[in-house]
Scaffold this motif. Structure first.
Motif, mmCIF file in Angstrom:
data_model
loop_
_atom_site.group_PDB
_atom_site.id
_atom_site.type_symbol
_atom_site.label_atom_id
_atom_site.label_comp_id
_atom_site.label_asym_id
_atom_site.label_seq_id
_atom_site.Cartn_x
_atom_site.Cartn_y
_atom_site.Cartn_z
ATOM 1 N N ARG A 299 30.273 74.773 60.171
ATOM 2 C CA ARG A 299 28.916 73.998 60.173
ATOM 3 C C ARG A 299 29.002 73.415 58.870
ATOM 4 O O ARG A 299 27.437 72.416 58.754
ATOM 5 C CB ARG A 299 27.836 75.307 59.718
ATOM 6 C CG ARG A 299 27.669 75.442 61.059
ATOM 7 C CD ARG A 299 26.000 76.575 61.293
ATOM 8 N NE ARG A 299 26.242 77.165 60.651
ATOM 9 C CZ ARG A 299 26.066 78.508 61.020
ATOM 10 N NH1 ARG A 299 25.576 78.689 62.328
ATOM 11 N NH2 ARG A 299 26.803 79.922 60.229
ATOM 12 N N THR A 300 29.255 73.659 57.391
ATOM 13 C CA THR A 300 28.902 73.125 56.076
ATOM 14 C C THR A 300 30.100 71.795 55.388
ATOM 15 O O THR A 300 31.646 72.301 56.483
ATOM 16 C CB THR A 300 29.062 74.133 55.012
ATOM 17 O OG1 THR A 300 29.556 75.424 55.646
ATOM 18 C CG2 THR A 300 27.481 74.342 55.008
ATOM 19 N N ALA A 301 29.817 71.082 54.692
ATOM 20 C CA ALA A 301 31.253 70.198 54.227
ATOM 21 C C ALA A 301 32.262 71.664 53.240
ATOM 22 O O ALA A 301 31.698 72.889 53.149
ATOM 23 C CB ALA A 301 31.050 69.833 53.154
ATOM 24 N N SER A 302 33.327 71.109 52.986
ATOM 25 C CA SER A 302 34.215 72.328 52.758
ATOM 26 C C SER A 302 33.912 72.709 50.987
ATOM 27 O O SER A 302 33.959 73.532 50.794
ATOM 28 C CB SER A 302 36.246 71.774 52.464
ATOM 29 O OG SER A 302 36.104 70.694 51.967
ATOM 30 N N SER A 303 33.243 71.826 50.451
ATOM 31 C CA SER A 303 33.246 72.382 49.172
ATOM 32 C C SER A 303 31.923 72.942 49.002
ATOM 33 O O SER A 303 32.167 74.185 47.992
ATOM 34 C CB SER A 303 32.903 70.943 48.239
ATOM 35 O OG SER A 303 31.910 70.384 49.201
ATOM 36 N N ALA A 304 31.382 72.555 50.142
ATOM 37 C CA ALA A 304 29.961 73.898 49.744
ATOM 38 C C ALA A 304 30.499 75.604 50.066
ATOM 39 O O ALA A 304 30.013 76.369 49.795
ATOM 40 C CB ALA A 304 28.921 73.438 50.793
ATOM 41 N N LEU A 305 31.358 75.022 51.431
ATOM 42 C CA LEU A 305 32.408 76.476 51.628
ATOM 43 C C LEU A 305 33.297 77.650 50.095
ATOM 44 O O LEU A 305 32.729 78.731 50.880
ATOM 45 C CB LEU A 305 32.698 76.137 52.993
ATOM 46 C CG LEU A 305 33.218 77.712 53.677
ATOM 47 C CD1 LEU A 305 33.970 77.778 54.987
ATOM 48 C CD2 LEU A 305 35.091 78.349 53.260
ATOM 49 N N THR A 306 33.395 76.450 49.881
ATOM 50 C CA THR A 306 34.263 77.329 48.727
ATOM 51 C C THR A 306 33.515 77.113 47.294
ATOM 52 O O THR A 306 33.713 78.656 47.366
ATOM 53 C CB THR A 306 35.782 75.597 48.552
ATOM 54 O OG1 THR A 306 35.617 74.919 49.182
ATOM 55 C CG2 THR A 306 36.935 76.879 48.229
ATOM 56 N N ARG A 307 32.510 76.890 47.108
ATOM 57 C CA ARG A 307 31.583 77.228 46.096
ATOM 58 C C ARG A 307 30.998 78.574 46.152
ATOM 59 O O ARG A 307 30.983 79.416 45.838
ATOM 60 C CB ARG A 307 30.471 76.190 46.156
ATOM 61 C CG ARG A 307 30.633 75.627 44.547
ATOM 62 C CD ARG A 307 29.003 74.436 44.418
ATOM 63 N NE ARG A 307 28.349 74.171 45.141
ATOM 64 C CZ ARG A 307 28.440 73.434 45.802
ATOM 65 N NH1 ARG A 307 29.483 72.444 45.519
ATOM 66 N NH2 ARG A 307 27.323 72.778 46.758
ATOM 67 N N ASP A 308 30.866 78.788 47.397
ATOM 68 C CA ASP A 308 29.773 79.515 48.342
ATOM 69 C C ASP A 308 31.348 80.976 48.515
ATOM 70 O O ASP A 308 31.176 82.178 47.592
ATOM 71 C CB ASP A 308 29.988 79.556 50.234
ATOM 72 C CG ASP A 308 28.785 81.115 49.951
ATOM 73 O OD1 ASP A 308 28.984 81.794 49.622
ATOM 74 O OD2 ASP A 308 28.908 81.215 51.454
ATOM 75 N N PHE A 309 32.446 81.026 48.144
ATOM 76 C CA PHE A 309 33.889 81.986 47.838
ATOM 77 C C PHE A 309 33.653 82.465 46.798
ATOM 78 O O PHE A 309 33.799 83.769 46.686
ATOM 79 C CB PHE A 309 34.812 80.808 49.258
ATOM 80 C CG PHE A 309 36.076 82.583 48.056
ATOM 81 C CD1 PHE A 309 36.235 83.167 49.391
ATOM 82 C CD2 PHE A 309 36.885 81.493 47.691
ATOM 83 C CE1 PHE A 309 37.364 84.097 49.052
ATOM 84 C CE2 PHE A 309 37.911 81.846 47.333
ATOM 85 C CZ PHE A 309 38.561 83.668 47.808
#
Ligand code: HEM
Length: 144
Positions: free
Chosen positions: A18-28
């Motif tokens: 659902r999200t761009a990879s950068s948002a996912l990685t930040r969340d991770f």
């Protein structure tokens, strides 16, 4: 190596991101550092570049599901580099758990089948990285 069912599951779930990879990685990384604050110091202060490397690697894995055996040497070398970053074997399960939890929140309609398929892929990569790390770690000298 992996059966078609697992490959299809990983591929189809990756398409439901659902999200761009950068948002996912930040969340991770936010989740990882919250779960284990001591780990933060192992990473650069500015996470800008680092943040994308892990997820780039995940995308390489997804794209390489049909020939993962070609990546074995590279994944083991990645594990060996992690020894230099100060990473120990016992940290892999936490990273795997946080990665799965993050994917679960960013992939639409996340199911148990998605969880199982990704868990197998992440375990496979973690095991190879640990193999590479052990091969790179000098053995302790025999006790005098
Ligand atoms: C599935 C397991 C993992 C994957 C796929 C992965 C992937 C990566 C990648 C692609 C890099 C970029 C640097 C390079 O290529 O050498 C990296 C760096 C790094 N990883 Fe991992 N990693 C994993 C597990 C872990 C674990 C368990 C830790 C422990 C906390 C960790 C901590 C680090 C650190 C500290 C860096 C270097 C940061 C820097 O100085 O820029 N990684 N990882």
């Amino acid at each position: 190596m992996f059966d078609d069912k697992l490959k299809d599951q990983v591929l189809s779930s990756a398409l439901r991101l659902r999200t761009a990879s950068s948002a996912l990685t930040r969340d991770f990384y936010e989740r990882l550092f919250a779960a284990s604050p001591g780990i933060r110091i192992m990473f650069p202060e500015d996470m800008g570049v680092q943040a994308d490397k892990l997820f780039d690697m995940v995308l390489v894995l997804v794209q390489s599901l049909d020939h993962l055996q070609m990546l074995v040497t590279e994944i083991e070398a990645l594990g060996a580099r992690h020894v230099d970053y100060g990473v120990t074997d016992d940290q892999y399960p936490l990273v795997a758990e946080i990665l799965l939890a993050t994917l679960a929140d960013h992939i639409a309609d996340w199911s148990e089948a998605d969880h199982d398929a990704w868990a197998q892929l992440i375990d496979y990569v973690s095991d190879l990285m640990i193999t590479g790390a052990r091969a790179a770690t000098p053995k302790a000298p025999p006790a005098a």
